[in-house]
Each structure stands twice: as structure tokens, then as C-alpha cells.
Design a protein around this motif. Structure first.
Motif, PDB file in Angstrom:
ATOM      1  N   UNK A   9       0.804  -1.199   0.000  1.00 41.74           N
ATOM      2  CA  UNK A   9       0.000   0.000   0.000  1.00 41.74           C
ATOM      3  C   UNK A   9       0.845   1.260   0.000  1.00 41.74           C
TER       4      UNK A   9
ATOM      5  N   UNK B 260      -5.021  -3.159  -3.270  1.00 45.14           N
ATOM      6  CA  UNK B 260      -5.619  -3.283  -4.596  1.00 45.14           C
ATOM      7  C   UNK B 260      -6.536  -4.500  -4.675  1.00 45.14           C
TER       8      UNK B 260
ATOM      9  N   UNK C 205     -10.944  -4.057   0.069  1.00 41.09           N
ATOM     10  CA  UNK C 205     -10.291  -3.031  -0.764  1.00 41.09           C
ATOM     11  C   UNK C 205      -8.785  -2.928  -0.520  1.00 41.09           C
TER      12      UNK C 205
ATOM     13  N   UNK D  62      -3.491   4.793   1.684  1.00 48.28           N
ATOM     14  CA  UNK D  62      -3.727   4.642   0.250  1.00 48.28           C
ATOM     15  C   UNK D  62      -5.199   4.624  -0.132  1.00 48.28           C
TER      16      UNK D  62
ATOM     17  N   UNK E 155      -5.722   6.406  -3.281  1.00 45.15           N
ATOM     18  CA  UNK E 155      -5.113   5.888  -4.499  1.00 45.15           C
ATOM     19  C   UNK E 155      -6.007   4.850  -5.168  1.00 45.15           C
ATOM     20  N   UNK E 156      -5.927   4.704  -6.476  1.00 48.48           N
ATOM     21  CA  UNK E 156      -5.038   5.461  -7.352  1.00 48.48           C
ATOM     22  C   UNK E 156      -5.612   6.829  -7.707  1.00 48.48           C
TER      23      UNK E 156
ATOM     24  N   UNK F  83       3.659  -1.639  -7.269  1.00 47.26           N
ATOM     25  CA  UNK F  83       2.686  -2.257  -8.149  1.00 47.26           C
ATOM     26  C   UNK F  83       2.947  -3.753  -8.244  1.00 47.26           C
TER      27      UNK F  83
ATOM     28  N   UNK G 284      -8.253   0.149  -2.972  1.00 49.37           N
ATOM     29  CA  UNK G 284      -7.307   1.166  -2.531  1.00 49.37           C
ATOM     30  C   UNK G 284      -5.907   0.784  -2.962  1.00 49.37           C
ATOM     31  N   UNK G 285      -5.117   1.814  -3.221  1.00 50.96           N
ATOM     32  CA  UNK G 285      -3.722   1.580  -3.539  1.00 50.96           C
ATOM     33  C   UNK G 285      -3.506   1.406  -5.019  1.00 50.96           C
ATOM     34  N   UNK G 286      -2.254   1.322  -5.377  1.00 50.94           N
ATOM     35  CA  UNK G 286      -1.887   1.179  -6.779  1.00 50.94           C
ATOM     36  C   UNK G 286      -1.829   2.528  -7.469  1.00 50.94           C
ATOM     37  N   UNK G 287      -1.450   2.507  -8.709  1.00 47.87           N
ATOM     38  CA  UNK G 287      -1.256   3.730  -9.476  1.00 47.87           C
ATOM     39  C   UNK G 287      -2.085   3.738 -10.737  1.00 47.87           C
TER      40      UNK G 287
END
Lengths: 440, 463
Positions: free
Chosen positions: A49, A88, A85, A343, A346-347, A57, B286-289
Motif C-alpha cells: 500500500x 488493490x 479493498x 492509500x 489511491x489510485x 505495483x 485502494x492503492x496502486x497507481x
């Protein structure tokens, strides 16, 4: 986070006794240290995260997670907190694989109805989320199930997510059916959502509640952001209503584990060999209504060190609590952005590494090397260091300069940071430093 | 001794150039970069008569000393020549003797044709010549395409004697060669001491020495000799030395070119996504780009030249394409143009950064005066090199209704203001008179593949 304590354990300098255990509403023997599955390790050595400057990634390192779970269970840690969640969307599946290698009665699973996106608001979609969690976690019941971050997006969002669609009533039925053993909620954001839940305690009979608590937020959460509630108030409400408290952000995303010299000199004065993190954990553990304290332990050394701190957890005395309060006041003096790297933002649709930017900034703040006073002898070196760290942490297109200020992230932030405003500030400051560097 | 001194100086100069062209991030570059101002052609272009005059004077007195210790391309060939000698020794190849008279005639013709073409191009105001040696060195050092050139030059130098370019093509060398013929202090062979061993002839990297067939004395072609002093060090009898013409009476050396009569005006030898799919509605986890892609570089009306260039024409007439500014630009804005008119001369693009108003590095390093330092009192904020054009179809505010502040927030001269459209969205408008063309808006614009702002160039800069 506490690598020093981990080394001490290995060298036999810290005695690892029995893990402290607290008792839930239905007699569950829960370890006081809980495993947070929001910051799982990835194959490239970062955590899933973010953190470690720049989110990863890469795929989650299942072998490392398995090792964590094995070590945790072996040392009496039995509470695992995840969400559909997290990471990712990978967290539940990975944790499910790791836990299913052990007998089901050995551990407690906590997961959440993370129906933030509007597409999940219809009841059948929210129910589907619960069923998917069961499948991902390879189980037919959840020990601790939470309404996830009830104040995020305001009270009306809370109402749409859980009340108007009947999701909460359905969850109460699942509890009666035994598919949920404990029903609770996690709280960030709009205070009205928290108050509503507490007022309706008689109706819903919350089995637990997850709050953000640490020695800074205890009395200063409101100072950090006027819209927050102090942890002292939240905890007090839970005690009043006899609701066990699960603690999140005991280290503020690792910020309380970092070595700020002024704070360290206070804490190390009490015990030079105790890690910064151990004080933050012991602060939370001192309060008896705390059921478990969640920590996202990305690396084995975090886990080892934390297990040592909790085996057993030594509560703080009044003097020690006073010292932590003094430390909190010192921490409030630096220009940290209250980002805990969760996070949730994000994204970013425009590619910005929001937590990465904040972490770079915060690390410089906590380590007292934010280039502020241009007459200080360390100014130029600090400036160079910051820019080097910043450029190493993320490519140009993910830096604050490229934030367009659209504000889509704002509603996702559980800390309610005005992200575009902070991005613009950091961008402007970085531009000044870059200019100075060109002329140095 | 002179050979050693010239070697040390040459190596130091080449090292300095290597640092300047290859290590732009280093602090020391600031101190070394002015060495480029001592280059002949750039000095002429910059109107730096003191440097140009000094180089001509030294040449008129001592010969092509410039080629031996100041020209980076020449010294680089020496390095290749050393490598070539090692290879020849390993393969046990024998050195060639003096070039035949026939090949000397061709060589003479070729380099003078190149010189004439070079001067013609320069005098016609067409500027930029491919054949300027310092510019060639710069392009080799900075650009990948230079690798091919390095290979050609290394092969020529290795197979030949080391200074093939200088004798066959270099227009600056040929020009200096015309002057060096009259140099009183150039190297000569003393016929009375020469024993005809031909060591000098075989070793001469410029192929400038011809020992008489009888084996007593010979000639050094002053227009080819690059003053490396290898021959003087090599000669077993000390027959080669730097003596004034009069004192050398009796030497078997007519001076000047061996092929003066061979000048034939002949062949034309001169030719030698960011994606927006992570938008709020799609965010589940949540997270990642989100994926990032750099902004595209849009077609412009003309090449955008940095402040200090005054006009595109002025820039093109002076720039030798050495790439020093490309290397020095801290914002990675400058890069060689691919347009027909100014191929390899730098132009500006904003996919990696924009031209910050505080920075004048390119003007500081330019040796040719193509980018001149701004006049005293003129601030970069007041030099308009171009103006931004807004594309309604690309702008994320107009096309997607996003509340985007990027261009407005980054404009250093506040030339962009957002106004409320009929649809209720804030859209950027550009005051083109205020806009200086720095490219900040183009760089930070989130629209993909092409940015929503494009800076168009002013043919003549406005200040």
C-alpha cells in the motif's frame, strides 16, 4: 519500525513471555496485538500500500505473508484484520491462503463491508461483497465484521451505504445466524456517524468498535484537523457503552516509530533500549477496554519486535503517560502532513503518488531536516537531500507538480486532509528549492 | 619534451570536454564549460574576435597548434589512433609509407572544396554547418546518433594515421592550414642531419611528412601538420625542430603545400497516457497507481528557441549544433531539432520539464553566441519567445468537466486565468501578450496524448 527491538529479541536481550490477551464480548481470547493486512509485503520488497517511498505495483509476496502468519500464530497473535479493498483488492485472498493452512479455531478474522463505491450501495451488491469475503478468506463465518470507515464522505454517504439500503439490518441478521460472530464499525471522518452509532447501541448492540488512537490523537486529533474527534473522547464513549475498542493507527502509519531527535530524547530517556514504536503500542495497551491493537507489519522484523513488545505488554504509569503527552506536543510542532499512508486516496486518476509525496515530506519533517531556515548551515545539504529523495522516490509525473487540483481524492481520505491544497504547497516549496539548487 | 607537454595539455583538454559534455549534473561543469568559448568557429560566430584573432595569430606563428591541443575532435582522433597502433602491433601489420602524390592531390582538393562550401554556407547566412569540428565532437558526445560517427572516425583514425578528418575534410583545419604555411616557428627537417630512416614519415598522424626518395631530408606539409611533435621526438638524429625560416636556410624544405598545383575545383565533396480511467466512479480498491504517460510534443509553427536567441534566424546563423546547451539544460527542455531547416540545432519541448524563468544556463554555456546572455536589466520574464495556444478539444476541463487548476497555478507570469463557461466549468484563457512561452502550462497539463496547451514560437522574440 522497531527493528532494534527485533535484534534485541534475537540476541536474547528482551524476554519474550506470553502474549497479553484481552477478552471480547462473547469470551473470545484475543491477542492484544493484531495483524493489520493493509500494508502487506510485495515481491519487490516494498509494502503493497505504499510506504518505503512510493507504492508498489508488484504482486504481494505470499511466501512472506505465510511466514508472518505462521510466526504470529506461533507467538499467540490471533487477530487478523483485512478488507476487500486493501492492497488493490488482494489482501483478503492472500490472508485467506495463509490462514487456511491453520485450524480455523486458532485465529480470528476481521474484515469489512467496504462498499465505498456507489456501485455497491444496492443491498444485493453489498451482500455480494460479504459473500465474496467469505470465499476469499476460505471460511463460512467472520469473527469480527465491520462497517468500514463510517464517517467517510459524510453522514449521508453513511446512511446510503448501510441504513437506507437495509445493509445494516441484513448484517444484524447474519450475526443472529452465526455467520458474523461480532458486528462492529470502524470510524473515521464525520462525527455524526459515530454519534449515531453510539446512540443506537441499544438497537444494534455493537460488539466492538475500531477507532484511531495513539498518544498524539488522544488529545490532539482536533488540533491536527478541526473536524476530528479526540481519541480520548471516542474511547470514553466506548467505555461508557461497554463496547470493546479495536485500535488502528497506533503508530500513525509509522510516523510515531520514526526517530525524531527531540521526541526520542524524551522516550529514550525513560528506557534507552526500548524502540520508539514500543512506547506507542504500550500507550494504547495501557487502556483496559482496548481489545486489540492493529499494526501493519510489512517486514518480519516489525512482527518480531512488536511481538516482543506485547509479550507481555507492560502498561504505562502516570509519569510515562505524561512524558508521551509532552512528546506528542513536540511532534505537533513540525509541519507533518497527517497522512498515514493508508492509500485510500489511491489510485489518483492523474497518476500522482499522493502518499509517496507526503511520506517524503513527512520523513524530512520528523527527521528534522526540512530545509526551512535558509541561514542554517545545514540548509543546502538538507535541500539537496530532500530533492534527491523526492526524485528517487517517484518519477516526475507522479510528483506534486502534476497535481491538477481536481479534488477527487479528498472524500476518500480518512484523515480528511485537504490533499490538493497540501500538494500545491509542497509543489511551490519544491519549486523554490529546485530554483535555489540550480543557482547553487 | 614538447611532445610530452602537448600530450598532457591535449589529454587535459579532452578530459575537460568529456566532463562538460558527459557530466552535466556535476558542479565542476560550471567551471569547465567556458573552455568551449575557446573554440574557433563558435568564437567567430559569437563575434568573439579576441579569441578568434588569438587562434589565428598563434597559427600564423607556430602552425596548427590549435588542432593539436584545443580541438576536442582532433584529440579524440589521436586517442583512436593510439588504439589503432596497438591493434596494428597486435596484428603485426606494417605501417604505410608516405601517401602517394596522387592521393595527396585528391586530399588537397577535397579539403579545400569542403572549406569553400563551409565558408559559402556561413557567408550566405545559412549558418549551421555539419562539418564544424567542435560541433561534431559535441554531437558525438551527447547524441546516440554520434555512435555511428565515432565508429567511422575511429576506423579512419585507426586504419590510417590518426588525423584523417583533419587532413581530408575539416574546414577549420584547412583554414588554419592556409595560415600556418607562413608560420616562422613551424617544424622543419634539417637535411644535413636527416639519415633517411623514415621513422617520422611512418609515424606522422597527419600524413604531412614526405622524406626525399634519396633518403636525405624531406618536407613537412605545414598546412597538414597538426603540431603534435611526435616526429621531433621520434627522430634519432634530432633533425626535426622548430626553427625560424631564415635560420633553417639550406633545409630541404620548400614549405607550403606539396600539391599546390593540384588544386582542382572538382567533385562536390562538401556533402561529405496518462489514463483517466481511475476516475472516481471506477475506484473500487485502494492503492496502486494510474498509468502515467509523458505529455506528447505537439507540432509547432516553428522551432522554439530559448530567450537570448533574439530570433530563429539569428539563432540558426550562429549555432554550430554542439549540443552543449542540450546537455546543460537542467530542466531537460532543449533537444536537437529534427526539422529540415535547423536539423540538430537545439529546440525546446516540454514533455520532461519547462523553461523556468530563473534559469539562463543555455546562454551561459553557448560558445557561439546563438543564445546570448540577456542584456543587463532585461529579465527573462519579459522576453516572449512564444505564446500558448489552448485546445478546447483536449483540455480536461472543457472535455470532461474536471476542475483542473494545473496551467493557471503554474504560469509564472499569470498569463492564464480561468473563467466560468456557460456550462459552469472553469476554463483557462491565455493572455497571449503576457505569455512568455515558457511551457509550464504545456508541461503540467494532464491531457493525453497531447497536452491541452501548445506553445507556438515567435519568429522574432519580443522583449
Amino acid at each position: 519500525m522497531g527493528a532494534e527491538a527485533g535484534n534485541l529479541t534475537r540476541r536474547g536481550l528482551l524476554s519474550a513471555g506470553e502474549m497479553t490477551v484481552r477478552t471480547g464480548r462473547h469470551g473470545e481470547k484475543v491477542s492484544l496485538l493484531g495483524y493489520g493486512a493493509m500494508r502487506l509485503p510485495t515481491k519487490d520488497g516494498k509494502h503493497a500500500n505504499g510506504w518505503a517511498a512510493g507504492a508498489s505495483q508488484a504482486a504481494i509476496d505470499q511466501d512472506a505473508v505465510n511466514a508472518h502468519v505462521d510466526y504470529a500464530l506461533e507467538h499467540g497473535l490471533n487477530y487478523f484484520d483485512t478488507s476487500p479493498v486493501y492492497c488493490r483488492g488482494e489482501s483478503e485472498r492472500v490472508i485467506g491462503i495463509a490462514l487456511s493452512r491453520h485450524p480455523r479455531e486458532k485465529y480470528f478474522i476481521a474484515t469489512k463491508m467496504s462498499n465505498f463505491n456507489e456501485m455497491f450501495w444496492p443491498l444485493e451488491k453489498s451482500r455480494e461483497m460479504f459473500e465474496t469475503s467469505l470465499k476469499s478468506l476460505r471460511t463460512d463465518y467472520i469473527d469480527f465484521y465491520l462497517l468500514h470507515s463510517i464517517g467517510n464522505g459524510g453522514f449521508s454517504t453513511f446512511s446510503k451505504r448501510y441504513i437506507e439500503n437495509g445493509a445494516l439490518d441484513w448484517l444484524v441478521e447474519q450475526r443472529a445466524a452465526g455467520r458474523i460472530r461480532n458486528l462492529g464499525f470502524s470510524y473515521h471522518g464525520d462525527a455524526r456517524a459515530f454519534e449515531w452509532c453510539i446512540e443506537n447501541h441499544a438497537k444494534y448492540k455493537w460488539d466492538f468498535c475500531q477507532i484511531q488512537m495513539n498518544y498524539v490523537d488522544w488529545r490532539h486529533a482536533k488540533e491536527v484537523n478541526d473536524r476530528n474527534l479526540n481519541a480520548e473522547y471516542l474511547y470514553g464513549k466506548l467505555v461508557e457503552n461497554d463496547i470493546p475498542a479495536v485500535i488502528m493507527e497506533p503508530l500513525l502509519g509509522g510516523r510515531l516509530a520514526k526517530f525524531n531527535y527531540a521526541v526520542a530524547s524524551k522516550l529514550k530517556g525513560m528506557d534507552p533500549s526500548a524502540s520508539m514504536a514500543s512506547w506507542a503500542f504500550r500507550f494504547c495497551g495501557t487502556y483496559p477496554k482496548v481489545l486489540t491493537i492493529l499494526s501493519g507489519m510489512t517486514y518480519m522484523q516489525h512482527l518480531e519486535a512488536n511481538v516482543a513488545t506485547f509479550s507481555p505488554l507492560k502498561p504505562l504509569d502516570r509519569n510515562q503517560l505524561a512524558t508521551l503527552e509532552a512528546a506528542a506536543q513536540l511532534l505537533l510542532q513540525n509541519k507533518t502532513v497527517p497522512c498515514n499512508l493508508c492509500q485510500y486516496c489511491m489510485p489518483c486518476p492523474y497518476g500522482i503518488d499522493i502518499p509517496g509525496v507526503f511520506e517524503c515530506w513527512n520523513t524530512a519533517c520528523t527527521e528534522d531536516r526540512l530545509p526551512e531556515d535558509s541561514s542554517a548551515p545545514s540548509y543546502a545539504a538538507n535541500r539537496r537531500r530532500f530533492l534527491a529523495d523526492y526524485d528517487r522516490a517517484m518519477p516526475d509525473l507522479r510528483q506534486a507538480e502534476h497535481c491538477i487540483g481536481c479534488g477527487r481524492c479528498v472524500s476518500h481520505c480518512p484523515q480528511r486532509i485537504d490533499i490538493p491544497a497540501r500538494m500545491a504547497e509542497i509543489d511551490a516549496q519544491v519549486a523554490v528549492w529546485r530554483k535555489e539548487e540550480r543557482h547553487a | 619534451m614538447p611532445k610530452q607537454i602537448r600530450r598532457i595539455v591535449a589529454v587535459a583538454v579532452l578530459a575537460a570536454f568529456a566532463v562538460v559534455f558527459l557530466g552535466a549534473e556535476w558542479r565542476v561543469v560550471r567551471w569547465l564549460a567556458p573552455i568551449a568559448k575557446l573554440q574557433f568557429a563558435p568564437a567567430v560566430l559569437a563575434g568573439n574576435l579576441a579569441v578568434a584573432g588569438a587562434i589565428l595569430l598563434v597559427t600564423a606563428l607556430f602552425g596548427r597548434l590549435y588542432c593539436s591541443v584545443l580541438c576536442p575532435l582532433g584529440i579524440m582522433q589521436d586517442a583512436a589512433g593510439v588504439a589503432g597502433r596497438v591493434v596494428r602491433r597486435l596484428l603485426k601489420l606494417r605501417s604505410k609509407g608516405a601517401p602517394s602524390l596522387g592521393s595527396r592531390r585528391v586530399q588537397f582538393a577535397m579539403r579545400h572544396v569542403v572549406l569553400v562550401a563551409f565558408l559559402a554556407v556561413g557567408l550566405c547566412g545559412l549558418g549551421f554547418s555539419w562539418l564544424e569540428p567542435y560541433g561534431i565532437f559535441g554531437r558525438i558526445a551527447v547524441l546516440w546518433s554520434g555512435v555511428a560517427l565515432v565508429a567511422v572516425i575511429a576506423v579512419l583514425a585507426g586504419v590510417g594515421r590518426g588525423r584523417a578528418w583533419c587532413g581530408w575534410a575539416c574546414p577549420v583545419g584547412t583554414l588554419l592550414g592556409l595560415v600556418s604555411r607562413v608560420a616562422p616557428f613551424r617544424l622543419r627537417i634539417n637535411g644535413s642531419k636527416c639519415v633517411g630512416c623514415r621513422k617520422c614519415e611512418r609515424g606522422c598522424k597527419a600524413g604531412a611528412i614526405a622524406i626525399d626518395g634519396r633518403g636525405k631530408g624531406g618536407k613537412i606539409d605545414a598546412s597538414l601538420c597538426v603540431d603534435c611533435f611526435d616526429c621531433a621526438a621520434e627522430c634519432p638524429t634530432g633533425a626535426i625542430s622548430r626553427r625560424p625560416v631564415n635560420a633553417a636556410a639550406g633545409d630541404n624544405d620548400g614549405g607550403g603545400s606539396l600539391t599546390r598545383k593540384g588544386f582542382i575545383v572538382g567533385t562536390a565533396a562538401a556533402g561529405a497516457t496518462l489514463t483517466t480511467d481511475g476516475a472516481e466512479d471506477d475506484k473500487v480498491f485502494d492503492g496502486g497507481y494510474a498509468e502515467i504517460t509523458p505529455p506528447g510534443v505537439d507540432e509547432r509553427n516553428a522551432s522554439l528557441k530559448p530567450a537570448g536567441s533574439r530570433s530563429i534566424a539569428n539563432f540558426s546563423a550562429r549555432c554550430v549544433g554542439c549540443q552543449l546547451c542540450v546537455k546543460a539544460c537542467p530542466n531537460h527542455v532543449l533537444r536537437p531539432s529534427r526539422r529540415k531547416g535547423d536539423y540538430m540545432q537545439p529546440e525546446m519541448a516540454f514533455d520532461r520539464g519547462y523553461c523556468t524563468v530563473d534559469c539562463t544556463r543555455c546562454a551561459e554555456v553557448c560558445p557561439a553566441g546563438a543564445i546570448a546572455p540577456l542584456d543587463a536589466g532585461v529579465k527573462k520574464e519579459s522576453v516572449h519567445i512564444g505564446y500558448a495556444v489552448w485546445h478546447k478539444d483536449r483540455c480536461v476541463a472543457a472535455a470532461e468537466g474536471v476542475n483542473c487548476t494545473a496551467c493557471e497555478r503554474h504560469c509564472p507570469v499569470k498569463a492564464i486565468k480561468r473563467v466560468k463557461s456557460d456550462a459552469g466549468v472553469l476554463l483557462p484563457v491565455v493572455d497571449t501578450k503576457t505569455c512568455i512561452g515558457c511551457g509550464a502550462c504545456e508541461h503540467v497539463c494532464p491531457a493525453r496524448p497531447m497536452p491541452g496547451m501548445t506553445v507556438m514560437a515567435h519568429e522574432r522574440h519580443v522583449s
